[in-house]
Design a protein around this motif. Structure first.
Motif, short mmCIF file in Angstrom:
data_model
loop_
_atom_site.label_atom_id
_atom_site.label_comp_id
_atom_site.label_asym_id
_atom_site.label_seq_id
_atom_site.Cartn_x
_atom_site.Cartn_y
_atom_site.Cartn_z
N HIS A 180 32.53 32.38 21.82
CA HIS A 180 32.65 31.21 23.16
C HIS A 180 32.71 32.58 24.48
N PRO A 181 32.00 33.84 25.12
CA PRO A 181 31.99 34.17 26.11
C PRO A 181 32.13 33.80 27.64
N ASP A 182 31.19 32.44 27.00
CA ASP A 182 30.65 31.04 27.93
C ASP A 182 31.86 30.65 28.84
N LEU A 183 32.89 29.97 27.70
CA LEU A 183 34.28 29.19 28.17
C LEU A 183 35.00 30.03 28.94
N TYR A 184 35.01 31.40 28.05
CA TYR A 184 35.99 32.49 27.83
C TYR A 184 35.65 32.53 30.00
N TRP A 185 34.52 32.54 30.40
CA TRP A 185 34.16 33.25 31.36
C TRP A 185 34.95 31.52 32.10
N GLY A 186 34.65 30.51 31.99
CA GLY A 186 35.35 29.34 32.47
C GLY A 186 36.35 28.90 32.96
N LEU A 187 36.94 29.08 32.01
CA LEU A 187 38.20 29.22 31.73
C LEU A 187 39.30 30.17 32.54
N ARG A 188 38.61 31.02 32.97
CA ARG A 188 39.64 32.10 34.11
C ARG A 188 38.99 31.45 35.26
N GLY A 189 39.56 30.71 35.68
CA GLY A 189 39.54 30.16 37.08
C GLY A 189 38.86 28.45 37.62
#
Ligand SMILES: Cc1cc2nc3c(=O)[nH]c(=O)nc-3n(C[C@H](O)[C@H](O)[C@H](O)COP(=O)(O)OP(=O)(O)OC[C@H]3O[C@@H](n4cnc5c(N)ncnc54)[C@H](O)[C@@H]3O)c2cc1C
Length: 444
Positions: A180-189
């Protein structure tokens, strides 16, 4: 309305503690850092693990209760406490396990920064954490996470390699570069908009255990000139040094915090002294853990609080003039500047949801008091100070937003980031189950 018996029945599978009004521990659990926040959840689930968090999310859906999520409880707006809703208190999940061989820390979603720092420093390791040890890893990291190591090692969120997350439907998933790289992107900020993080995996660094701080005091009549010189010195400061400036109690105090090897830690002191005619100075060499708790008391729980925040890409002479104007007024909120740059700006802007990587300084204008009769005057003073500075600012830090609502969220993210975050919200939380935060509402 659902009866207490029904609430208890609906949450009977919870392994942790379920508290209703009147239960022992209810008032303690609903109290947060800002004493002006006085809200009463219908029930509080003190979660024992990810399964409890998932059960609580499902129960909130079945009972039609608004969810609030508590880690350190430092949100000035009190986002953790839903009035009449279901508060998921993560603080029983405060554990940290460090593996020195792989230099990683597994951190439960309710851990405080002090727990992460202490467990990591056992091995001379650390990762970026904020400046007050009773702040929650959860809220701080999900919004970015600025600290004394950030110029060398990036923000707290830049050091997370994976998240375990309870999603809006109560399912549990992992977000990392591979999953889930999209979620990983969003959880960082992107804050708590996409789910409840029950475990963070952090990369640790071989930081050693030393820290130093250099502070030089100047009378207010020299403040503008001193700040102009301090700003210019910051432009060439090494990454070990994070420049700080505080204007309060009738003084302008400028200097820096130094982390790591002590060689060179006071090398900038002569230049700082020569910015004006100092009236005091302190050079403190301490352990890293002492540094990480040194303002715990100033930032303590139990006061009424209000703060405003700005990012500055540059700090013009005009902005500095406004920064110091009114500093001798008894209602002046107090202004603290901290430098960004270094490794924060090395990370490409589109690598994570966090915005404003290119800023030079963050300003926090924060005030604390105890008498409720002062509420209006304190809040007005902080608002008008921040309004005067707004024309010079380039945005705001999402974790420092208070009562700004959607306007604040627009200041925290660029339009392109906000559009991408909105798409992510559509995908992961289309009903906006997680909305007590700096909210990014779904668009459909
Ligand atoms: C005294 C003080 C010092 C601070 N110093 C710094 C600093 O040095 N650097 C810095 O970057 N910021 C700092 N901050 C700002 C801080 O990052 C934010 O207040 C942050 O929201 C605090 O997180 P918390 O977990 O303590 O708060 P909470 O009020 O518990 O949570 C804040 C928000 O995060 C959400 N949240 C918390 N944990 C989780 C989780 N596990 N999963 C999903 N959502 C979650 C909550 O729902 C809420 O919306 C400071 C704040 C204070 C009050």
């Amino acid at each position: 309305m659902t009866t207490a018996t029904q609430l208890r029945q609906q949450t009977r599978m919870i392994r942790g503690t379920v508290l209703l009004p009147g239960d022992t521990g209810y008032h303690r659990a609903r109290s947060v850092w800002n004493a002006a926040v006085d809200r009463h959840p219908r029930l509080i689930v003190r979660a024992a693990g990810a399964d409890d968090v998932a059960a609580a999310v499902r129960a909130a859906g079945e009972l039609d209760l608004e969810i609030g999520v508590r880690c350190g409880g430092h949100s000035a707006a009190g986002h953790a406490v839903p009035d009449g809703g279901l508060m998921i208190d993560l603080t029983p999940m405060g554990g940290v396990a460090v593996d020195p061989a792989s230099r990683t820390a597994l951190v439960q979603g309710g851990a405080l920064l002090g727990a992460l720092d202490r467990a990591s420093q056992e091995f001379g390791l650390a990762t970026t954490a904020g400046n007050v040890s009773h702040t929650g890893v959860g809220g701080l990291t999900l919004g970015g996470g600025m600290g004394w190591l950030a110029r060398q090692h990036g923000l707290a969120c830049d050091n997370v390699t994976s998240f375990t997350v309870v999603l809006a439907d109560g399912s549990i998933t992992t977000a990392s570069a591979a999953e889930h790289p999209d979620l990983y992107w969003g959880l960082r900020g992107g804050g708590g908009n996409f789910g409840i993080v029950t475990e963070f995996a952090f990369r640790l660094h071989d930081t050693g255990s030393n820290a130093s701080s250099v502070e030089v005091d100047f009378p207010l009549d020299q403040a503008a000139a001193v700040l102009r010189g301090w700003r210019d010195l910051n432009a060439t400061a090494p990454r070990q040094a994070t420049f700080t400036a505080d204007i309060e109690n009738g003084l302008a105090t400028v200097g820096y915090v130094w982390t790591g090897d002590r060689q060179g830690d006071t090398s900038l002191l002569p230049a700082i002294r020569s910015l004006g005619r100092p009236c005091g100075e302190r050079v403190v060499r301490s352990s890293y853990l002492q540094l990480q708790t040194r303002i715990d008391t100033a930032g303590r729980h139990g006061k009424r609080r209000y703060a405003k925040n700005h990012y500055f890409t540059g700090l013009t002479d005009e902005a500095i003039e406004q920064l110091v104007t009114g500093a001798d007024d008894p209602m002046f909120p107090g202004a603290g500047l901290q430098a960004y740059g270094g490794a924060i700006a090395d990370v490409p802007d589109d690598a994570s949801a966090f915005s404003h990587r290119g800023v030079a300084f963050e300003l926090n204008a924060g005030t604390g008091w105890t008498d409720p009769a002062q509420d209006a005057a304190r809040i007005d003073a902080a608002r008008s100070y921040a309004a005067r500075l707004a024309p010079f600012a380039s945005g705001a830090y999402v974790n420092a937003l208070g009562d700004e609502g959607a306007d604040g969220v627009r200041r925290a993210y660029s339009p392109a980031k906000l559009a991408r975050l909105t798409e992510l919200k559509n995908a992961y939380d289309p009903q906006n189950v997680f909305h007590l935060n700096a909210n990014i509402p779904p668009s459909r």
